[in-house]
Design a protein around this motif. Structure first.
Motif, PDB file in Angstrom:
ATOM      1  N   VAL A  98       0.807  -1.211   0.000  1.00  0.00           N
ATOM      2  CA  VAL A  98       0.000   0.000   0.000  1.00  0.00           C
ATOM      3  C   VAL A  98       0.848   1.272   0.000  1.00  0.00           C
ATOM      4  O   VAL A  98       0.337   2.338  -0.278  1.00  0.00           O
ATOM      5  N   THR A  99       2.144   1.137   0.307  1.00  0.00           N
ATOM      6  CA  THR A  99       2.925   2.361   0.366  1.00  0.00           C
ATOM      7  C   THR A  99       3.752   2.594  -0.892  1.00  0.00           C
ATOM      8  O   THR A  99       4.405   3.615  -1.014  1.00  0.00           O
ATOM      9  N   ALA A 100       3.720   1.645  -1.823  1.00  0.00           N
ATOM     10  CA  ALA A 100       4.507   1.844  -3.033  1.00  0.00           C
ATOM     11  C   ALA A 100       3.958   3.042  -3.816  1.00  0.00           C
ATOM     12  O   ALA A 100       2.755   3.143  -4.034  1.00  0.00           O
ATOM     13  N   HIS A 101       4.840   3.924  -4.212  1.00  0.00           N
ATOM     14  CA  HIS A 101       4.469   5.118  -5.003  1.00  0.00           C
ATOM     15  C   HIS A 101       3.317   5.879  -4.362  1.00  0.00           C
ATOM     16  O   HIS A 101       2.352   6.228  -5.011  1.00  0.00           O
ATOM     17  N   ALA A 102       3.437   6.118  -3.056  1.00  0.00           N
ATOM     18  CA  ALA A 102       2.344   6.755  -2.341  1.00  0.00           C
ATOM     19  C   ALA A 102       2.408   8.281  -2.421  1.00  0.00           C
ATOM     20  O   ALA A 102       1.449   8.949  -2.113  1.00  0.00           O
ATOM     21  N   THR A 103       3.556   8.806  -2.834  1.00  0.00           N
ATOM     22  CA  THR A 103       3.668  10.260  -2.851  1.00  0.00           C
ATOM     23  C   THR A 103       3.444  10.787  -4.261  1.00  0.00           C
ATOM     24  O   THR A 103       3.601  10.096  -5.240  1.00  0.00           O
ATOM     25  N   SER A 104       3.043  12.035  -4.334  1.00  0.00           N
ATOM     26  CA  SER A 104       2.850  12.655  -5.642  1.00  0.00           C
ATOM     27  C   SER A 104       3.115  14.142  -5.492  1.00  0.00           C
ATOM     28  O   SER A 104       2.985  14.697  -4.406  1.00  0.00           O
ATOM     29  N   ASP A 105       3.485  14.785  -6.577  1.00  0.00           N
ATOM     30  CA  ASP A 105       3.723  16.216  -6.485  1.00  0.00           C
ATOM     31  C   ASP A 105       2.376  16.931  -6.449  1.00  0.00           C
ATOM     32  O   ASP A 105       1.411  16.509  -7.055  1.00  0.00           O
ATOM     33  N   GLN A 106       2.340  18.026  -5.694  1.00  0.00           N
ATOM     34  CA  GLN A 106       1.072  18.725  -5.472  1.00  0.00           C
ATOM     35  C   GLN A 106       1.164  20.122  -6.039  1.00  0.00           C
ATOM     36  O   GLN A 106       2.189  20.753  -5.962  1.00  0.00           O
ATOM     37  N   SER A 119      14.622   6.738  -8.182  1.00  0.00           N
ATOM     38  CA  SER A 119      13.530   5.922  -7.655  1.00  0.00           C
ATOM     39  C   SER A 119      14.008   5.031  -6.510  1.00  0.00           C
ATOM     40  O   SER A 119      13.261   4.739  -5.581  1.00  0.00           O
ATOM     41  N   SER A 120      15.296   4.624  -6.538  1.00  0.00           N
ATOM     42  CA  SER A 120      15.799   3.757  -5.459  1.00  0.00           C
ATOM     43  C   SER A 120      15.812   4.504  -4.125  1.00  0.00           C
ATOM     44  O   SER A 120      15.532   3.927  -3.079  1.00  0.00           O
ATOM     45  N   LEU A 121      16.128   5.797  -4.170  1.00  0.00           N
ATOM     46  CA  LEU A 121      16.139   6.597  -2.936  1.00  0.00           C
ATOM     47  C   LEU A 121      14.715   6.915  -2.499  1.00  0.00           C
ATOM     48  O   LEU A 121      14.375   6.864  -1.318  1.00  0.00           O
ATOM     49  N   ARG A 122      13.892   7.246  -3.471  1.00  0.00           N
ATOM     50  CA  ARG A 122      12.508   7.615  -3.174  1.00  0.00           C
ATOM     51  C   ARG A 122      11.757   6.439  -2.542  1.00  0.00           C
ATOM     52  O   ARG A 122      10.986   6.599  -1.614  1.00  0.00           O
ATOM     53  N   GLN A 123      12.044   5.246  -3.067  1.00  0.00           N
ATOM     54  CA  GLN A 123      11.377   4.045  -2.550  1.00  0.00           C
ATOM     55  C   GLN A 123      11.665   3.847  -1.055  1.00  0.00           C
ATOM     56  O   GLN A 123      10.743   3.638  -0.262  1.00  0.00           O
ATOM     57  N   VAL A 124      12.931   3.942  -0.663  1.00  0.00           N
ATOM     58  CA  VAL A 124      13.248   3.663   0.752  1.00  0.00           C
ATOM     59  C   VAL A 124      12.664   4.746   1.671  1.00  0.00           C
ATOM     60  O   VAL A 124      12.179   4.453   2.760  1.00  0.00           O
ATOM     61  N   ILE A 125      12.667   5.998   1.209  1.00  0.00           N
ATOM     62  CA  ILE A 125      12.172   7.057   2.090  1.00  0.00           C
ATOM     63  C   ILE A 125      10.646   6.954   2.219  1.00  0.00           C
ATOM     64  O   ILE A 125      10.076   7.205   3.279  1.00  0.00           O
ATOM     65  N   GLU A 126       9.967   6.523   1.154  1.00  0.00           N
ATOM     66  CA  GLU A 126       8.512   6.334   1.249  1.00  0.00           C
ATOM     67  C   GLU A 126       8.174   5.182   2.195  1.00  0.00           C
ATOM     68  O   GLU A 126       7.235   5.261   2.985  1.00  0.00           O
ATOM     69  N   LEU A 127       8.978   4.113   2.093  1.00  0.00           N
ATOM     70  CA  LEU A 127       8.713   2.961   2.973  1.00  0.00           C
ATOM     71  C   LEU A 127       8.963   3.328   4.441  1.00  0.00           C
ATOM     72  O   LEU A 127       8.218   2.928   5.332  1.00  0.00           O
ATOM     73  N   ALA A 128      10.023   4.113   4.670  1.00  0.00           N
ATOM     74  CA  ALA A 128      10.339   4.486   6.053  1.00  0.00           C
ATOM     75  C   ALA A 128       9.344   5.515   6.578  1.00  0.00           C
ATOM     76  O   ALA A 128       8.884   5.432   7.709  1.00  0.00           O
ATOM     77  N   TYR A 129       8.995   6.484   5.747  1.00  0.00           N
ATOM     78  CA  TYR A 129       8.194   7.619   6.227  1.00  0.00           C
ATOM     79  C   TYR A 129       6.703   7.305   6.256  1.00  0.00           C
ATOM     80  O   TYR A 129       6.022   7.566   7.243  1.00  0.00           O
ATOM     81  N   LEU A 130       6.194   6.745   5.163  1.00  0.00           N
ATOM     82  CA  LEU A 130       4.749   6.486   5.101  1.00  0.00           C
ATOM     83  C   LEU A 130       4.399   5.062   5.534  1.00  0.00           C
ATOM     84  O   LEU A 130       3.295   4.806   6.015  1.00  0.00           O
ATOM     85  N   GLY A 131       5.341   4.138   5.340  1.00  0.00           N
ATOM     86  CA  GLY A 131       5.060   2.745   5.701  1.00  0.00           C
ATOM     87  C   GLY A 131       5.433   2.445   7.139  1.00  0.00           C
ATOM     88  O   GLY A 131       5.007   1.442   7.697  1.00  0.00           O
ATOM     89  N   GLY A 132       6.255   3.323   7.741  1.00  0.00           N
ATOM     90  CA  GLY A 132       6.673   3.096   9.119  1.00  0.00           C
ATOM     91  C   GLY A 132       7.574   1.881   9.263  1.00  0.00           C
ATOM     92  O   GLY A 132       7.711   1.330  10.344  1.00  0.00           O
ATOM     93  N   LEU A 133       8.194   1.440   8.162  1.00  0.00           N
ATOM     94  CA  LEU A 133       9.087   0.291   8.268  1.00  0.00           C
ATOM     95  C   LEU A 133      10.433   0.739   8.833  1.00  0.00           C
ATOM     96  O   LEU A 133      10.908   1.828   8.518  1.00  0.00           O
TER      97      LEU A 133
END
Lengths: 191, 248
Positions: A102-110, A135-149
């Motif tokens: 559910v957290t993959a590609h969860a962010t978008s520009d606004q 994308s490799s950097l964006r993926q880990v930060i999304e998982l850590a920030y939005l996924g709480g992993l």
């Protein structure tokens, strides 16, 4: 009061001015609710996080310390932490892969010209820096920030050495932090 | 960032900001931050970036009813809070001073500043509602006569147990708090370990209203879960005396 600074509004909340709370709510509720919804994927739970957070601002406004940065990012960080805590309580027994999915590609520009928070210059810089990340950097930060992993969980899920994940999370965050100062150069890798 | 001075703490600051450090490492970083302005400003930058990162998600309008609910709750809560503060201010003021001093002491052991603040908010709320207090007495020869205090709201079921001088209970042992019913039965109110200085701050949630109990006791039990009923000797305790509460 819509032009009043956040710091002034928090000071008025401290002196029990409910109109100031209303202005802060109108300014930040959408960002807070949207962030909680992105993490929890549950409108009821996102409402709960939003309600608890604004009532905490009302009851304990002294918890915000201006020496630790502006009010907006502090509030959003508190929203993120509350949402992640709730997510962890709810998904303790569930598969980690669900959270990953559910957290993959969860962010978008606004770009909403009516939203003062989105138009905030620092916020726009951070989003721009996020959009420019590999994308490799964006993926880990999304998982850590939005996924709480945790970084260890990210390493397990992506089948990657922990050291690589740590380097990527640090590099991504440092680039976002550097963007705040308008600095486009990535920081030297300090590893 | 060409001229950026590398402090060697970047990785730990990132993990500190994400709340990923174990308590011992987090305490070490917190101590370092107290004396290092460079790392403090780095942390502020990382935390601000993390905050604004929250605006990078799809934006959704919250339901209008949520606004009304929050503002109504705030209005009601505001009135109640001031009424309580007026009626109970003396007790709360004395207790808050004590608790803030203790929070500073236990701060180092906590994982995240947000955790500390959330805990602090909860403790302050319990104290603001408290209208009764009594001393927790040491009942072992090697303990001081008073090991801490209990603060209760007599109409409710929450209370705060503030312990200041309790040694660690020994290998694989844990302290367990018991609420003593009027028939002499014991309800467990949880287990805990004090910090190395013997301090602990515990929010106690009673199963029944406080008036159905006649006191509170602490025993040493096998860790980490404690026991269903007390198996060890009571090392500290108190009995309620509702008619008045002893001054500090």
């Amino acid at each position: 009061m819509s032009e009043t600074s956040d710091a002034e509004l928090v000071a008025r909340v401290r002196s029990r001015d409910q109109a100031a709370l209303e202005v802060l709510y109108d300014r930040y509720a959408r960002s807070v609710y949207s962030l909680a919804l992105s993490i929890l994927h549950d409108p009821g739970a996102a409402e709960e996080v939003t309600q608890e957070l604004f009532l905490q601002v009302w009851q304990y406004p002294h918890l915000y310390d201006a020496a630790r940065g502006p009010f907006g990012p502090w509030l959003l960080r508190s929203a993120r932490n509350r949402a992640i805590d709730l997510l962890r309580r709810r998904t303790r027994e569930r598969q980690l892969s669900w959270r990953l999915e559910v957290t993959a590609h969860a962010t978008s520009d606004q770009n909403d010209p009516d939203d003062a928070v989105l138009q905030n210059e620092a916020a726009a810089r951070v989003r721009q820096a996020l959009a420019e990340l590999d994308s490799s950097l964006r993926q880990v930060i999304e998982l850590a920030y939005l996924g709480g992993l945790t970084q260890r969980e990210i390493a397990q899920r992506l089948g990657m050495p922990l050291g690589t994940v740590k380097t990527r999370v640090r590099t991504a965050l440092q680039r976002l932090a550097a963007a705040l100062a308008g600095d486009r150069e990535p920081w030297a890798d300090t590893r | 960032m060409g001229g950026h001075e590398v402090s060697g703490h970047e990785q730990e600051l990132v993990e500190y900001a994400l709340g990923e450090l174990d308590p011992k490492t987090a305490a070490r970083i917190a101590r370092h931050l107290e004396g290092c302005e460079h790392c403090r400003s780095e942390l502020v930058r990382i935390e601000e970036a993390l905050g604004w990162l929250g605006t990078a998600v799809p934006q959704v309008e919250p339901p209008p009813a949520l606004r009304a609910r929050i503002l109504t709750t705030a209005a009601l809560e505001g009135r109640q809070r001031w009424r309580l503060a007026w009626a109970r201010g003396l007790l709360a003021a004395a207790a808050v001073l004590l608790v803030f001093a203790l929070l500073l002491a236990v701060f180092q052991a906590d994982r995240r500043i947000d955790d500390v603040l959330a805990r602090q908010a909860r403790i302050v709320a319990v104290l603001a509602a408290a209208d009764w207090s009594t001393a927790m007495q040491g009942e072992e020869a090697d303990l001081p006569a008073q090991v801490g205090r209990v603060y209760l709201d007599r109409e409710e079921r929450t209370g705060l147990l503030v312990l200041e001088e309790l040694p660690l209970p020994g290998d694989r042992r844990i302290y367990q708090v018991w609420l003593i019913r009027s028939d002499g039965g014991r309800d467990s109110a949880g287990v805990f370990l004090p910090d190395p200085d013997g301090k602990a701050l515990l929010v106690i949630q009673a199963r029944e209203p406080w008036t159905t109990y006649r006191g509170m006791g602490i025993t040493v039990e096998p860790g980490p879960e404690g026991s269903a009923q007390p198996t060890g000797k009571q090392i500290a305790g108190c009995t309620w005396n509702w008619e008045g509460w002893a001054a500090h």
